[in-house]
Scaffold this motif. Structure first.
Motif, PDB file in Angstrom:
ATOM      1  N   VAL A   1      82.510  34.133  60.101  1.00 46.64           N
ATOM      2  CA  VAL A   1      81.838  33.453  61.245  1.00 46.64           C
ATOM      3  C   VAL A   1      80.413  32.985  60.715  1.00 46.64           C
ATOM      4  O   VAL A   1      79.729  33.699  60.056  1.00 46.64           O
ATOM      5  CB  VAL A   1      81.611  34.493  62.355  1.00 46.64           C
ATOM      6  CG1 VAL A   1      80.906  34.030  63.498  1.00 46.64           C
ATOM      7  CG2 VAL A   1      82.999  34.966  62.954  1.00 46.64           C
ATOM      8  N   GLU A   2      80.105  31.735  60.963  1.00 45.85           N
ATOM      9  CA  GLU A   2      78.698  31.356  60.795  1.00 45.85           C
ATOM     10  C   GLU A   2      78.182  31.911  61.957  1.00 45.85           C
ATOM     11  O   GLU A   2      78.252  31.585  63.089  1.00 45.85           O
ATOM     12  CB  GLU A   2      78.716  29.914  60.815  1.00 45.85           C
ATOM     13  CG  GLU A   2      77.244  29.214  60.709  1.00 45.85           C
ATOM     14  CD  GLU A   2      77.300  27.771  60.390  1.00 45.85           C
ATOM     15  OE1 GLU A   2      76.326  27.322  60.868  1.00 45.85           O
ATOM     16  OE2 GLU A   2      78.221  27.159  59.844  1.00 45.85           O
ATOM     17  N   ALA A   3      77.010  32.701  61.641  1.00 43.48           N
ATOM     18  CA  ALA A   3      76.397  33.534  62.747  1.00 43.48           C
ATOM     19  C   ALA A   3      74.749  32.784  62.978  1.00 43.48           C
ATOM     20  O   ALA A   3      74.040  32.847  62.135  1.00 43.48           O
ATOM     21  CB  ALA A   3      76.074  34.860  62.155  1.00 43.48           C
ATOM     22  N   ASP A   4      75.085  32.283  64.168  1.00 41.28           N
ATOM     23  CA  ASP A   4      73.769  31.234  64.440  1.00 41.28           C
ATOM     24  C   ASP A   4      72.774  31.974  65.252  1.00 41.28           C
ATOM     25  O   ASP A   4      72.866  32.819  66.149  1.00 41.28           O
ATOM     26  CB  ASP A   4      74.230  30.178  65.227  1.00 41.28           C
ATOM     27  CG  ASP A   4      73.376  28.880  65.242  1.00 41.28           C
ATOM     28  OD1 ASP A   4      72.255  29.172  64.913  1.00 41.28           O
ATOM     29  OD2 ASP A   4      73.715  28.121  65.894  1.00 41.28           O
ATOM     30  N   GLU A   5      71.393  32.173  64.747  1.00 44.67           N
ATOM     31  CA  GLU A   5      70.337  32.662  65.302  1.00 44.67           C
ATOM     32  C   GLU A   5      69.813  31.671  66.323  1.00 44.67           C
ATOM     33  O   GLU A   5      69.035  32.354  67.089  1.00 44.67           O
ATOM     34  CB  GLU A   5      69.200  32.911  64.195  1.00 44.67           C
ATOM     35  CG  GLU A   5      68.540  31.546  63.900  1.00 44.67           C
ATOM     36  CD  GLU A   5      69.118  30.378  62.895  1.00 44.67           C
ATOM     37  OE1 GLU A   5      68.520  29.636  62.629  1.00 44.67           O
ATOM     38  OE2 GLU A   5      70.271  30.723  62.361  1.00 44.67           O
ATOM     39  N   PHE A   6      70.148  30.566  66.646  1.00 45.46           N
ATOM     40  CA  PHE A   6      69.602  29.824  67.751  1.00 45.46           C
ATOM     41  C   PHE A   6      70.160  30.552  68.955  1.00 45.46           C
ATOM     42  O   PHE A   6      71.142  30.748  69.108  1.00 45.46           O
ATOM     43  CB  PHE A   6      70.472  28.325  67.657  1.00 45.46           C
ATOM     44  CG  PHE A   6      69.924  27.483  68.909  1.00 45.46           C
ATOM     45  CD1 PHE A   6      68.602  26.866  69.087  1.00 45.46           C
ATOM     46  CD2 PHE A   6      70.703  27.514  69.894  1.00 45.46           C
ATOM     47  CE1 PHE A   6      68.258  26.340  70.075  1.00 45.46           C
ATOM     48  CE2 PHE A   6      70.477  26.572  70.990  1.00 45.46           C
ATOM     49  CZ  PHE A   6      69.124  26.081  71.198  1.00 45.46           C
TER      50      PHE A   6
ATOM     51  N   ASP B   1      61.947  29.036  62.358  1.00 43.08           N
ATOM     52  CA  ASP B   1      62.465  27.946  62.851  1.00 43.08           C
ATOM     53  C   ASP B   1      62.653  28.138  64.305  1.00 43.08           C
ATOM     54  O   ASP B   1      62.685  29.677  64.821  1.00 43.08           O
ATOM     55  CB  ASP B   1      63.948  27.639  61.784  1.00 43.08           C
ATOM     56  CG  ASP B   1      64.378  26.280  62.304  1.00 43.08           C
ATOM     57  OD1 ASP B   1      63.601  25.331  62.882  1.00 43.08           O
ATOM     58  OD2 ASP B   1      65.463  26.009  61.729  1.00 43.08           O
ATOM     59  N   HIS B   2      63.255  27.213  65.021  1.00 41.94           N
ATOM     60  CA  HIS B   2      63.637  27.311  66.257  1.00 41.94           C
ATOM     61  C   HIS B   2      62.468  27.920  67.179  1.00 41.94           C
ATOM     62  O   HIS B   2      62.593  28.844  68.143  1.00 41.94           O
ATOM     63  CB  HIS B   2      64.993  28.202  66.609  1.00 41.94           C
ATOM     64  CG  HIS B   2      66.155  27.486  65.914  1.00 41.94           C
ATOM     65  ND1 HIS B   2      66.581  26.393  66.168  1.00 41.94           N
ATOM     66  CD2 HIS B   2      66.973  28.167  64.826  1.00 41.94           C
ATOM     67  CE1 HIS B   2      67.670  26.132  65.348  1.00 41.94           C
ATOM     68  NE2 HIS B   2      67.895  27.221  64.685  1.00 41.94           N
ATOM     69  N   LEU B   3      61.260  27.732  66.742  1.00 43.40           N
ATOM     70  CA  LEU B   3      60.318  28.203  67.573  1.00 43.40           C
ATOM     71  C   LEU B   3      60.068  27.646  68.972  1.00 43.40           C
ATOM     72  O   LEU B   3      59.332  28.213  69.586  1.00 43.40           O
ATOM     73  CB  LEU B   3      58.837  27.724  66.652  1.00 43.40           C
ATOM     74  CG  LEU B   3      58.757  28.553  65.447  1.00 43.40           C
ATOM     75  CD1 LEU B   3      57.520  28.024  64.861  1.00 43.40           C
ATOM     76  CD2 LEU B   3      59.199  29.938  65.219  1.00 43.40           C
TER      77      LEU B   3
ATOM     78  N   HIS C   1      57.263  33.178  64.554  1.00 44.25           N
ATOM     79  CA  HIS C   1      58.042  33.768  63.541  1.00 44.25           C
ATOM     80  C   HIS C   1      58.191  35.102  63.696  1.00 44.25           C
ATOM     81  O   HIS C   1      59.491  35.756  63.361  1.00 44.25           O
ATOM     82  CB  HIS C   1      57.354  33.703  62.144  1.00 44.25           C
ATOM     83  CG  HIS C   1      58.007  33.768  61.009  1.00 44.25           C
ATOM     84  ND1 HIS C   1      57.691  33.655  59.680  1.00 44.25           N
ATOM     85  CD2 HIS C   1      59.701  33.876  60.932  1.00 44.25           C
ATOM     86  CE1 HIS C   1      58.735  34.147  58.685  1.00 44.25           C
ATOM     87  NE2 HIS C   1      59.804  34.085  59.675  1.00 44.25           N
ATOM     88  N   ASP C   2      57.474  36.169  64.062  1.00 46.53           N
ATOM     89  CA  ASP C   2      57.685  37.680  64.558  1.00 46.53           C
ATOM     90  C   ASP C   2      58.948  37.537  65.171  1.00 46.53           C
ATOM     91  O   ASP C   2      59.539  38.594  65.050  1.00 46.53           O
ATOM     92  CB  ASP C   2      56.679  38.086  65.080  1.00 46.53           C
ATOM     93  CG  ASP C   2      55.401  38.482  63.938  1.00 46.53           C
ATOM     94  OD1 ASP C   2      55.716  38.161  62.756  1.00 46.53           O
ATOM     95  OD2 ASP C   2      54.308  38.616  64.311  1.00 46.53           O
TER      96      ASP C   2
ATOM     97  N   HIS D   1      64.875  21.222  57.862  1.00 46.10           N
ATOM     98  CA  HIS D   1      63.687  22.478  57.833  1.00 46.10           C
ATOM     99  C   HIS D   1      62.984  21.949  56.569  1.00 46.10           C
ATOM    100  O   HIS D   1      63.504  21.727  55.473  1.00 46.10           O
ATOM    101  CB  HIS D   1      64.073  23.753  57.986  1.00 46.10           C
ATOM    102  CG  HIS D   1      63.066  24.903  57.942  1.00 46.10           C
ATOM    103  ND1 HIS D   1      62.379  25.512  56.687  1.00 46.10           N
ATOM    104  CD2 HIS D   1      62.606  25.601  58.726  1.00 46.10           C
ATOM    105  CE1 HIS D   1      61.739  26.318  57.074  1.00 46.10           C
ATOM    106  NE2 HIS D   1      61.681  26.340  58.393  1.00 46.10           N
ATOM    107  N   PRO D   2      61.684  22.245  56.352  1.00 44.18           N
ATOM    108  CA  PRO D   2      60.826  21.971  55.105  1.00 44.18           C
ATOM    109  C   PRO D   2      61.379  22.440  53.703  1.00 44.18           C
ATOM    110  O   PRO D   2      61.552  22.042  52.897  1.00 44.18           O
ATOM    111  CB  PRO D   2      59.586  22.349  55.579  1.00 44.18           C
ATOM    112  CG  PRO D   2      59.215  22.375  56.961  1.00 44.18           C
ATOM    113  CD  PRO D   2      60.551  22.741  57.529  1.00 44.18           C
TER     114      PRO D   2
END
Length: 461
Positions: free
Chosen positions: A173-178, A198-200, A206-207, A340-341
Motif C-alpha cells: 500500500v502506498e501510504a499517503d500522508e495527505f 509538505d501539504h502545509l 512542519h511539526d 516539492h523542492p
C-alpha cells in the motif's frame, strides 16, 4: 462495519489514481461499481471499459437508481478533494448512506492481509511500485494499491490470487500522508522515505507533519519492522524493529555506484551480503535509494537475492516518474511528477549526472498556490540546477488563488543562465526558438498534456 454488508459501491471522485485502484478491486471482486468525477480522463475511460457507470456532472439524478434505492447496501467512498458543498455529497449524507474516505476503506482491505505500507513526502510511489514488482516477479501472492501507473503492468492496482488464508497474501500500500490518510493503516512492515514539510495547507506547520509520521510508525504491529531513511527521527516513536537505509550508508545502502549507458548500476549492500550489479533502467540517485529500500523489504519477506536483482533490472518505472518521452542522439525529453523542492533537486541533479555535456532546459509548472507560497525559495534553488528555466502559471488543483502568489515568487530568485515565464499557449513557440537538446518537464498538474507537441518540436529540429 464489514464489506460483506454492501452490494453497491459508489465513488465520489472515482478518477483519482488511488480511488480508481479501489474501484478496480471492488469491480473484480463482484461488487457493482459506479461513480462521479469532475472531468473525464484516461483512467475513467478504462474504468468505463470495465463496466463501471461514471458521470461528470454534479447531479444526484445521475447516480444509478439501484444505488439510490438501496442505502443500506450501498457504500459511498469519497475523496477529501470533493467539497462538503457538493450536491451529491449533501444528498448521500442526508439520505443516511454510509460514507467513508478512501483511506478508511483501504485500511479495511489491507487489514485482511499482511500489509507493507510505504510512506514519505516523496519517493513512496516509486518505492511501493518497486516492492510490488519484485514480489510479483518472484511469484509472491500479493495485491498492490499504488499512486501511479506502473509501466510494467499498465495499472496502479495489482490483484492477488484468491486465497483461503488472506493473511498469507502480501498487500503493498502506498501510504499517503495527505489528510493524514495513512493513519488508517496498521502494517506489519513499513517504509518511511522522507518527512519533509509538505501539504502545509492541511498541516499548518512542519511539526504537525512530523507528529503525523510519528503516529503512523507507532501503528506498526507488534513484531513488525520499520525501514527508515537514515537521519529521520522516528525510532523513538515505534516498538518495531528499526532498520536504516540510505544511498551510501545504513543497514542497507548502495556501493560501487556508477553510470553506464545512461543507467545507474550499483551493488545493494545488506546485513547478510551484497546483491551485485543491480541495473536501473529508471535512472536517478533518488531511485537508487528507493531501490535499496524496496530490496530491503523484499529480503525481509524472504525473496532470494538473485530474484531481487533480476526484478530491479527489468523494473520499468511509473508513468511521469523520470519517464523518457524521447531519447535520441540529438534530443532527449524527460517528464517527471516532482512538485516539492527536494524532488525537483533530486531529479535535476540526476539528469545533470546522466548528461553532463548537454545544457539542461527545465519547464516547471508549480502545483498549488499554497505550496508555491510556502516553498518559493526552495523551488528557486532547485530549479537553478538547470541552465535554462521556463516557468508556467501555477496549477491550482483544489485551491482558489491566493493574493500575491504567482510563479514570479519562484522566478525572481532563479539563478540559471536564462529564465522566463510563459503560459502553456506560448510554450511551444518558446521551446521551438530555444532548440534544446536536453529538455525536461516537471510538475504534478497537467503539464504532461504538452508532451506530444514538445516531442514533435524536438523531433523536427
Amino acid at each position: 462495519m464489514t464489506l460483506d454488508q454492501f452490494k453497491y459501491i459508489y465513488f465520489l471522485g472515482i478518477g483519482g489514481i488511488g480511488m480508481s485502484a479501489l474501484a478496480r478491486w471492488f469491480g473484480v471482486n463482484g461488487y457493482t461499481v459506479a461513480g462521479y468525477d469532475k472531468t473525464p480522463s484516461a483512467l475513467t475511460q478504462a474504468l468505463e471499459a470495465e463496466g463501471m457507470v461514471i458521470h461528470f456532472t454534479e447531479d444526484v439524478d445521475q447516480i444509478p437508481a439501484p444505488f439510490r434505492e438501496n442505502p443500506a447496501q450501498t457504500l459511498v467512498i469519497y475523496t477529501p478533494a470533493v467539497p462538503k458543498t457538493h450536491a451529491e455529497y449533501i444528498y448521500l449524507t442526508e439520505q443516511g448512506f454510509v460514507l467513508q474516505k478512501r483511506s478508511q476503506v483501504l485500511g479495511l482491505l489491507a487489514g485482511q492481509m499482511k500489509t507493507v505500507a510505504i510512506a514519505g513526502t516523496h519517493g513512496k510511489t516509486t518505492t511501493s511500485s518497486m516492492v510490488a514488482h519484485i514480489l510479483r516477479h518472484a511469484g509472491v501472492n500479493c495485491a498492490a494499491f499504488l499512486g501511479g501507473i506502473t509501466n510494467n503492468y499498465g495499472t496502479n492496482f495489482l490483484l492477488n490470487e484468491p486465497s483461503d488464508d488472506l493473511k498469507s497474501v502480501v498487500c503493498v500500500v502506498e501510504a499517503d500522508e495527505f489528510d493524514r490518510s495513512f493513519l488508517t493503516l496498521f502494517p506489519q512492515l513499513a517504509v518511511v522515505t522522507s518527512t519533509d514539510a509538505d501539504h502545509l495547507d492541511i498541516y499548518g506547520a512542519h511539526d504537525a507533519v512530523l507528529e503525523s509520521f510519528s503516529k503512523f510508525v507507532s501503528q506498526i504491529t507488534p513484531g513488525g519492522v520499520l525501514f527508515m531513511k537514515k537521519g529521520l527521527s522516528l525510532a523513538e516513536h515505534t516498538k518495531a524493529d528499526v532498520r536504516e537505509y540510505a544511498l551510501e550508508e545504513g543497514d542497507y545502502h548502495s556501493s560501487n555506484l556508477r553510470i553506464k549507458d545512461a543507467s545507474f548500476v550499483f551493488d545493494l549492500v545488506h546485513k547478510a551480503g551484497i546483491i551485485a550489479d543491480v541495473k536501473l533502467t529508471v535512472p536517478g540517485f533518488h531511485n537508487v535509494e528507493n531501490a535499496v529500500a524496496a530490496g530491503a523489504v523484499a529480503l525481509e519477506l524472504g525473496v532470494p537475492a538473485e530474484a531481487i536483482r533480476l526484478a530491479l533490472n527489468n523494473y520499468r518505472g511509473v508513468r511521469r516518474r523520470f519517464e523518457y518521452v524521447l531519447k535520441t542522439d540529438k534530443a532527449v525529453l524527460i517528464d517527471d511528477y516532482a512538485h516539492h523542492p527536494a524532488e525537483v533537486m533530486a531529479f535535476l541533479s540526476s539528469v545533470k549526472a546522466l548528461y553532463p555535456d548537454r545544457e539542461l532546459t527545465a519547464i516547471f509548472q508549480p502545483h498549488l498556490f499554497s505550496r508555491t507560497r510556502d516553498f518559493a525559495d526552495g523551488f528557486a534553488e532547485s530549479l537553478s540546477i538547470a541552465d535554462h528555466v521556463l516557468l508556467l502559471d501555477i496549477y491550482p488543483a483544489r485551491e482558489l488563488p491566493i493574493e500575491g502568489v504567482t510563479s514570479d515568487l519562484i522566478l525572481r530568485n532563479v539563478q540559471s543562465k536564462t529564465r522566463k515565464q510563459c503560459n502553456k499557449a506560448e510554450l511551444p513557440g518558446v521551446v521551438r526558438e530555444m532548440k534544446p537538446s536536453l529538455l525536461v518537464t516537471i510538475g504534478a498538474g497537467d503539464i504532461d498534456q504538452m508532451l506530444p507537441s514538445l516531442k514533435s518540436i524536438l523531433e523536427d529540429q
